[in-house]
Design an enzyme around this catalytic site. Sequence first.
Site, PDB file in Angstrom:
ATOM      1  N   GLU A  39       0.767  -1.275  -0.007  1.00 29.61           N
ATOM      2  CA  GLU A  39      -0.177  -0.107  -0.017  1.00 29.61           C
ATOM      3  C   GLU A  39       0.836   1.285   0.068  1.00 29.61           C
ATOM      4  OE1 GLU A  39      -3.498   0.178   2.439  1.00 29.61           O
ATOM      5  OE2 GLU A  39      -3.012  -2.006   3.251  1.00 29.61           O
ATOM      6  N   TYR A  68     -12.950   1.735  20.711  1.00 30.66           N
ATOM      7  CA  TYR A  68     -12.359   0.867  21.942  1.00 30.66           C
ATOM      8  C   TYR A  68     -13.794   0.287  22.198  1.00 30.66           C
ATOM      9  CZ  TYR A  68     -10.271  -0.882  26.048  1.00 30.66           C
ATOM     10  OH  TYR A  68      -9.440  -1.734  26.828  1.00 30.66           O
ATOM     11  N   PRO A  75     -10.993  -1.781  19.657  1.00 31.21           N
ATOM     12  CA  PRO A  75     -10.644  -1.596  18.376  1.00 31.21           C
ATOM     13  C   PRO A  75     -10.753  -3.053  17.696  1.00 31.21           C
ATOM     14  CG  PRO A  75      -8.476  -1.725  19.683  1.00 31.21           C
ATOM     15  CD  PRO A  75      -9.957  -1.782  20.661  1.00 31.21           C
ATOM     16  N   TYR A  96      -8.508  -4.398  15.973  1.00 30.93           N
ATOM     17  CA  TYR A  96      -6.996  -5.047  15.901  1.00 30.93           C
ATOM     18  C   TYR A  96      -6.270  -4.128  17.008  1.00 30.93           C
ATOM     19  CZ  TYR A  96      -6.346  -1.211  12.572  1.00 30.93           C
ATOM     20  OH  TYR A  96      -6.381  -0.280  11.758  1.00 30.93           O
ATOM     21  N   TYR A  97      -5.289  -4.728  17.785  1.00 34.95           N
ATOM     22  CA  TYR A  97      -4.494  -4.075  18.593  1.00 34.95           C
ATOM     23  C   TYR A  97      -3.126  -3.553  18.368  1.00 34.95           C
ATOM     24  CZ  TYR A  97      -8.351  -6.040  21.542  1.00 34.95           C
ATOM     25  OH  TYR A  97      -9.387  -6.487  21.970  1.00 34.95           O
ATOM     26  N   HIS A  98      -3.353  -2.708  17.648  1.00 31.86           N
ATOM     27  CA  HIS A  98      -2.159  -1.540  17.047  1.00 31.86           C
ATOM     28  C   HIS A  98      -2.647  -0.407  17.041  1.00 31.86           C
ATOM     29  CE1 HIS A  98       1.973  -0.793  15.226  1.00 31.86           C
ATOM     30  NE2 HIS A  98       0.934   0.194  14.681  1.00 31.86           N
ATOM     31  N   HIS A 135      -4.325   3.087  16.487  1.00 38.08           N
ATOM     32  CA  HIS A 135      -4.495   3.586  15.140  1.00 38.08           C
ATOM     33  C   HIS A 135      -5.677   4.767  15.161  1.00 38.08           C
ATOM     34  CE1 HIS A 135      -7.238   0.045  15.473  1.00 38.08           C
ATOM     35  NE2 HIS A 135      -8.058   0.925  14.720  1.00 38.08           N
TER      36      HIS A 135
END
Length: 316
Positions: free
Chosen positions: A151, A239, A241, A243-245, A247
Amino acid sequence: MGSVEAEFLIPQFKLEKLLNQDQAGRRITLLGSINSSQALLTVERAAFPSNPEVLKSFHAALANIKNLGDNDIYRWYLASTGVSDAVSTDLKLNLIYPCTEQHIRKYSPQGVRMVTETPEIYKSHVQPYMRKKRDEGRLNWVFNVIEGRAEQEDVILRDNGQGSPDEAFLMAPDLNWDRKTLTSLHLLVLVERRDIWSLRDLKKSHVKWLKHMREKMLDATVGMYQEIERDQLKLYVHYQPTYYHFHIHVVHAQLEAGNTQSVGKAFGLENIISQLETMGGSSEAGLADVSLTYYLGQSSELWTDIFEPLKRGGKS
């Protein structure tokens, strides 16, 4: 007027101009005339069919499929329901392949529950769950973007922060945006550091960095899409999210607020910054120290494995 007479009016409609477009481009209002009198015609896409046989025919009729990008198990396309190349694309397709049971649960209809996650529940139950999910390797697509393997042609902004590698971040279109309807604009900001999994990891010491990101995000967005002004943008964090990174979502203020922007899901970035600024304690105090109320799907593991047992008085 009978139904036949009423139906005859539509072919007589003479278009003057597009008056409005909403529902993320799925509904338009046209200004025109019929027999020299002004008329308004609102056109909205009908609901998709639910009959399996009709769905098979619908899928078989997809044409003009154009891939917009792919990353790991995620791919997104534009397509049309016509058979002629002259027909413009009227569908946005997202493909997850191969998908997991967690994906299937997420996209299946389910009831929702409001839960309050105390600091104790977070540290004892939710944080270990987050760690488990990160260890399963579901973040490959995120790391592909951050590390320049996917990307890259879509990246709108790559910022090194204020001189520290921990402050670097990038911004690119979210895969759910068709990349042409500005009132449904949806961009995604990914931080490069890997020690912040969610808003729970934000501390008072991060306020300056968050403000820097906010300004850079807004400047880059209005610079790229010059029809948009800064006060037409919303910035928020989810929250829980997906996925746990860590953003941040950047969307047009007119983007219709579905579940992803609702109370109990979206936390405004401005409010997060303000809460951190006014919080007592040292620079290490943060959102891990407060209670958060949000909603969960009843099929989610957070509900079935943690909050439902806690509600019933058992142990997760």
